[in-house]
Design a protein around this motif. Structure first.
Motif, PDB file in Angstrom:
ATOM      1  N   ALA A   1       0.847  -1.195   0.000  1.00  0.00           N
ATOM      2  CA  ALA A   1       0.000   0.000   0.000  1.00  0.00           C
ATOM      3  C   ALA A   1       0.876   1.237   0.000  1.00  0.00           C
ATOM      4  CB  ALA A   1      -0.925  -0.004   1.214  1.00  0.00           C
ATOM      5  N   ALA A   2       0.469   2.239  -0.771  1.00  0.00           N
ATOM      6  CA  ALA A   2       1.198   3.507  -0.848  1.00  0.00           C
ATOM      7  C   ALA A   2       0.199   4.628  -1.088  1.00  0.00           C
ATOM      8  CB  ALA A   2       2.242   3.462  -1.963  1.00  0.00           C
ATOM      9  N   ILE A   3       0.605   5.844  -0.792  1.00  0.00           N
ATOM     10  CA  ILE A   3      -0.243   7.022  -1.004  1.00  0.00           C
ATOM     11  C   ILE A   3       0.293   7.809  -2.196  1.00  0.00           C
ATOM     12  CG2 ILE A   3      -1.032   9.222  -0.051  1.00  0.00           C
ATOM     13  CD1 ILE A   3      -0.963   7.980   2.702  1.00  0.00           C
ATOM     14  N   ILE A   4      -0.603   8.146  -3.126  1.00  0.00           N
ATOM     15  CA  ILE A   4      -0.267   9.014  -4.252  1.00  0.00           C
ATOM     16  C   ILE A   4      -0.811  10.402  -3.938  1.00  0.00           C
ATOM     17  CG2 ILE A   4      -0.345   9.293  -6.748  1.00  0.00           C
ATOM     18  CD1 ILE A   4       0.871   6.635  -5.751  1.00  0.00           C
ATOM     19  N   PRO A   5       0.035  11.368  -3.583  1.00  0.00           N
ATOM     20  CA  PRO A   5      -0.464  12.696  -3.189  1.00  0.00           C
ATOM     21  C   PRO A   5      -1.125  13.419  -4.358  1.00  0.00           C
ATOM     22  CG  PRO A   5       1.836  12.365  -2.542  1.00  0.00           C
ATOM     23  CD  PRO A   5       1.498  11.273  -3.494  1.00  0.00           C
ATOM     24  N   HIS A   6      -2.092  14.242  -4.035  1.00  0.00           N
ATOM     25  CA  HIS A   6      -2.727  15.072  -5.056  1.00  0.00           C
ATOM     26  C   HIS A   6      -1.727  16.121  -5.540  1.00  0.00           C
ATOM     27  CE1 HIS A   6      -5.543  18.121  -6.724  1.00  0.00           C
ATOM     28  NE2 HIS A   6      -6.215  17.047  -7.075  1.00  0.00           N
ATOM     29  N   PRO A   7      -1.738  16.459  -6.843  1.00  0.00           N
ATOM     30  CA  PRO A   7      -0.760  17.423  -7.380  1.00  0.00           C
ATOM     31  C   PRO A   7      -0.764  18.781  -6.692  1.00  0.00           C
ATOM     32  CG  PRO A   7      -1.865  16.272  -9.171  1.00  0.00           C
ATOM     33  CD  PRO A   7      -2.566  15.867  -7.910  1.00  0.00           C
ATOM     34  N   LEU A   8      -1.887  19.187  -6.104  1.00  0.00           N
ATOM     35  CA  LEU A   8      -1.960  20.503  -5.472  1.00  0.00           C
ATOM     36  C   LEU A   8      -1.391  20.517  -4.049  1.00  0.00           C
ATOM     37  CD1 LEU A   8      -5.454  21.808  -6.662  1.00  0.00           C
ATOM     38  CD2 LEU A   8      -3.193  22.268  -7.623  1.00  0.00           C
TER      39      LEU A   8
ATOM     40  N   ALA B   1       4.142  18.479   2.113  1.00  0.00           N
ATOM     41  CA  ALA B   1       3.080  17.496   2.335  1.00  0.00           C
ATOM     42  C   ALA B   1       3.227  16.315   1.384  1.00  0.00           C
ATOM     43  CB  ALA B   1       1.714  18.155   2.160  1.00  0.00           C
ATOM     44  N   ARG B   2       3.612  16.603   0.143  1.00  0.00           N
ATOM     45  CA  ARG B   2       3.783  15.528  -0.832  1.00  0.00           C
ATOM     46  C   ARG B   2       4.882  14.566  -0.392  1.00  0.00           C
ATOM     47  NH1 ARG B   2       4.958  18.420  -4.911  1.00  0.00           N
ATOM     48  NH2 ARG B   2       2.782  18.886  -5.417  1.00  0.00           N
ATOM     49  N   ALA B   3       5.979  15.118   0.087  1.00  0.00           N
ATOM     50  CA  ALA B   3       7.092  14.272   0.539  1.00  0.00           C
ATOM     51  C   ALA B   3       6.671  13.419   1.734  1.00  0.00           C
ATOM     52  CB  ALA B   3       8.290  15.143   0.893  1.00  0.00           C
ATOM     53  N   ARG B   4       5.876  13.996   2.640  1.00  0.00           N
ATOM     54  CA  ARG B   4       5.437  13.251   3.829  1.00  0.00           C
ATOM     55  C   ARG B   4       4.511  12.096   3.437  1.00  0.00           C
ATOM     56  NH1 ARG B   4       2.699  16.873   5.831  1.00  0.00           N
ATOM     57  NH2 ARG B   4       0.601  16.035   5.651  1.00  0.00           N
ATOM     58  N   LEU B   5       3.601  12.346   2.505  1.00  0.00           N
ATOM     59  CA  LEU B   5       2.660  11.306   2.088  1.00  0.00           C
ATOM     60  C   LEU B   5       3.357  10.203   1.285  1.00  0.00           C
ATOM     61  CD1 LEU B   5      -0.408  13.506   1.053  1.00  0.00           C
ATOM     62  CD2 LEU B   5      -0.157  12.124   3.113  1.00  0.00           C
ATOM     63  N   GLN B   6       4.357  10.593   0.503  1.00  0.00           N
ATOM     64  CA  GLN B   6       5.066   9.605  -0.311  1.00  0.00           C
ATOM     65  C   GLN B   6       5.913   8.654   0.534  1.00  0.00           C
ATOM     66  OE1 GLN B   6       7.071  12.225  -3.083  1.00  0.00           O
ATOM     67  NE2 GLN B   6       5.518  11.890  -4.669  1.00  0.00           N
TER      68      GLN B   6
ATOM     69  N   PRO C   1      -8.035  -2.708   7.304  1.00  0.00           N
ATOM     70  CA  PRO C   1      -8.640  -1.608   8.072  1.00  0.00           C
ATOM     71  C   PRO C   1      -7.613  -0.722   8.762  1.00  0.00           C
ATOM     72  CG  PRO C   1      -9.879  -3.615   8.406  1.00  0.00           C
ATOM     73  CD  PRO C   1      -8.648  -4.007   7.653  1.00  0.00           C
ATOM     74  N   GLN C   2      -6.574  -1.325   9.344  1.00  0.00           N
ATOM     75  CA  GLN C   2      -5.548  -0.543  10.023  1.00  0.00           C
ATOM     76  C   GLN C   2      -4.745   0.272   9.024  1.00  0.00           C
ATOM     77  OE1 GLN C   2      -5.007   0.027  13.278  1.00  0.00           O
ATOM     78  NE2 GLN C   2      -3.496   1.510  12.527  1.00  0.00           N
ATOM     79  N   VAL C   3      -4.454  -0.300   7.852  1.00  0.00           N
ATOM     80  CA  VAL C   3      -3.715   0.424   6.812  1.00  0.00           C
ATOM     81  C   VAL C   3      -4.524   1.625   6.331  1.00  0.00           C
ATOM     82  CG1 VAL C   3      -2.836   0.277   4.447  1.00  0.00           C
ATOM     83  CG2 VAL C   3      -2.392  -1.583   6.067  1.00  0.00           C
ATOM     84  N   ILE C   4      -5.814   1.422   6.118  1.00  0.00           N
ATOM     85  CA  ILE C   4      -6.690   2.502   5.660  1.00  0.00           C
ATOM     86  C   ILE C   4      -6.762   3.609   6.708  1.00  0.00           C
ATOM     87  CG2 ILE C   4      -9.086   3.078   5.114  1.00  0.00           C
ATOM     88  CD1 ILE C   4      -9.300   0.310   3.801  1.00  0.00           C
ATOM     89  N   SER C   5      -6.874   3.209   7.981  1.00  0.00           N
ATOM     90  CA  SER C   5      -6.936   4.195   9.064  1.00  0.00           C
ATOM     91  C   SER C   5      -5.647   5.003   9.147  1.00  0.00           C
ATOM     92  CB  SER C   5      -7.207   3.478  10.387  1.00  0.00           C
ATOM     93  OG  SER C   5      -7.229   4.403  11.458  1.00  0.00           O
ATOM     94  N   SER C   6      -4.509   4.338   9.027  1.00  0.00           N
ATOM     95  CA  SER C   6      -3.218   5.036   9.095  1.00  0.00           C
ATOM     96  C   SER C   6      -3.054   5.997   7.926  1.00  0.00           C
ATOM     97  CB  SER C   6      -2.073   4.019   9.092  1.00  0.00           C
ATOM     98  OG  SER C   6      -2.149   3.164  10.217  1.00  0.00           O
ATOM     99  N   ALA C   7      -3.482   5.560   6.738  1.00  0.00           N
ATOM    100  CA  ALA C   7      -3.380   6.424   5.557  1.00  0.00           C
ATOM    101  C   ALA C   7      -4.261   7.658   5.721  1.00  0.00           C
ATOM    102  CB  ALA C   7      -3.773   5.647   4.304  1.00  0.00           C
ATOM    103  N   GLY C   8      -5.490   7.465   6.182  1.00  0.00           N
ATOM    104  CA  GLY C   8      -6.396   8.596   6.378  1.00  0.00           C
ATOM    105  C   GLY C   8      -5.875   9.584   7.402  1.00  0.00           C
TER     106      GLY C   8
END
Length: 334
Positions: free
Chosen positions: A18-25, A30-35, A48-55
């Motif tokens: 699982a990985a997060i693709i940050p929105h271009p804006l 913030a992009r570096a933190r999400l990546q 469920p835990q992965v989804i919660s952590s991502a959110g």
């Protein structure tokens, strides 16, 4: 937030990441933190835990310790499954459309979801699964209106009626009309009606065969038995088979367009490469280039300093795209 599930058929040992693709804006910070978010999933029970952590990392309200923040964001949680999946397929699950703002969802949240859904379904290569709840007024479903806006020919929209087990007793005939594509909200490719496992069945972790058997029994007992539903459009197995056929047809239809886009990109890239200056891959090439610049500078300034205004010289500031400069006679003017 959108959730992408990418299935990749491979002989390799199954892996789920699982990985997060940050929105271009998003800002660079913030992009570096999400990546930096990355999770290896050993078992689907960890989702469920992965989804919660991502959110929580996206800053969503009521995720993790976040008491404030937006209810929706346009970052993407991408879950990739590599292994014996049997097919190559990407599925994007989007939040449900919101008609009006409320205490829990602001007007900005409403616009975010609308924009998010539009960005996906307007793409001509996207097959749209328009999910509507059996107990809702279908005529007022926003997703039906949107599909007719972006898929006017109706060649890539499939209706899915969810939660038929949660409707009020006696309303089966109204839902059956929709399932038969005989209601006012008709789709070119019609509707399919599966029944998801109950919470108890989910806790028991029933296998796929048992799930299909329970679903079959549900639709072949009263009151659904009396609705004369099309057996080819009831159940998850029928929906899966229909989507596989539709996907094959869609890929075959879109391949010529993909080929032409690739050719156009090759032509554009070739022109860009021709416009680049000569390659200077080594230190020796760089030194030669600087030496040529120094010689051109010398040939330009020497006649000027000596008052020779009619000597043929190199125009130091001109370029033809490949060479450093061009040689031509001209008079220097102070």
């Amino acid at each position: 937030f959108p959730t992408e599930v990418i299935l990749e058929d491979s002989d390799e040992q199954e892996s789920i990441t699982a990985a997060i693709i940050p929105h271009p804006l998003r800002s660079d910070q913030a992009r570096a933190r999400l990546q930096e978010f990355h999770a290896n999933i050993q078992d689907y029970s960890q989702l469920p835990q992965v989804i919660s952590s991502a959110g929580a990392l996206m800053g969503l309200r009521e995720y993790g310790d976040n008491l404030t923040g937006p209810a929706f964001v346009e970052d993407v949680l991408r879950i990739k499954v590599v292994g014996l999946t049997g097919l190559h397929l990407s599925i994007v699950y989007l939040p449900g459309l919101i008609s009006t703002a409320s205490e829990e969802q602001t007007e900005e949240d409403v616009q975010t979801v609308q924009r998010m859904v539009d960005s996906y379904i307007q793409k001509s290569r996207t097959i749209i699964l328009a999910i509507v709840q059996a107990g809702s007024d279908i005529a007022n479903q926003s997703i039906i209106r949107k599909t007719k806006q972006y898929d006017r020919a109706g060649q890539r929209t499939v209706g899915v009626i969810s939660k038929p087990d949660l409707i009020n007793r006696g309303t089966e005939s109204r839902v059956a009309l929709l399932a038969k594509n005989q209601d006012t909200a008709k789709l070119q490719l019609g509707f399919y009606m599966p029944k998801n496992p109950t919470p108890t069945e989910m806790e028991q972790a029933i296998v796929a065969n048992q799930r299909s058997a329970n679903e079959y029994q549900f639709f072949h007992l009263s009151p659904w038995r009396e609705q004369n539903l099309d057996a080819g459009r009831v159940g998850i197995d029928k929906l899966r088979g229909a989507l596989q056929v539709l996907l094959d047809q869609h890929v075959e239809k879109e391949l010529p367009n993909v080929r032409e886009e690739i050719r156009a990109m090759i032509r554009t890239t070739g022109q860009d490469l021709l416009g680049l200056p000569k390659e200077r891959p080594t230190l020796a090439h760089l030194r030669m280039y600087l030496s040529e610049l120094a010689m051109q500078y010398h040939s330009l300034t020497s006649p000027a300093l000596s008052g020779d205004y009619h000597t043929t010289h190199v125009d130091f500031f001109a370029t033809n795209g490949n060479d450093i400069g061009v040689t031509r006679p001209r008079a220097l003017v102070h």
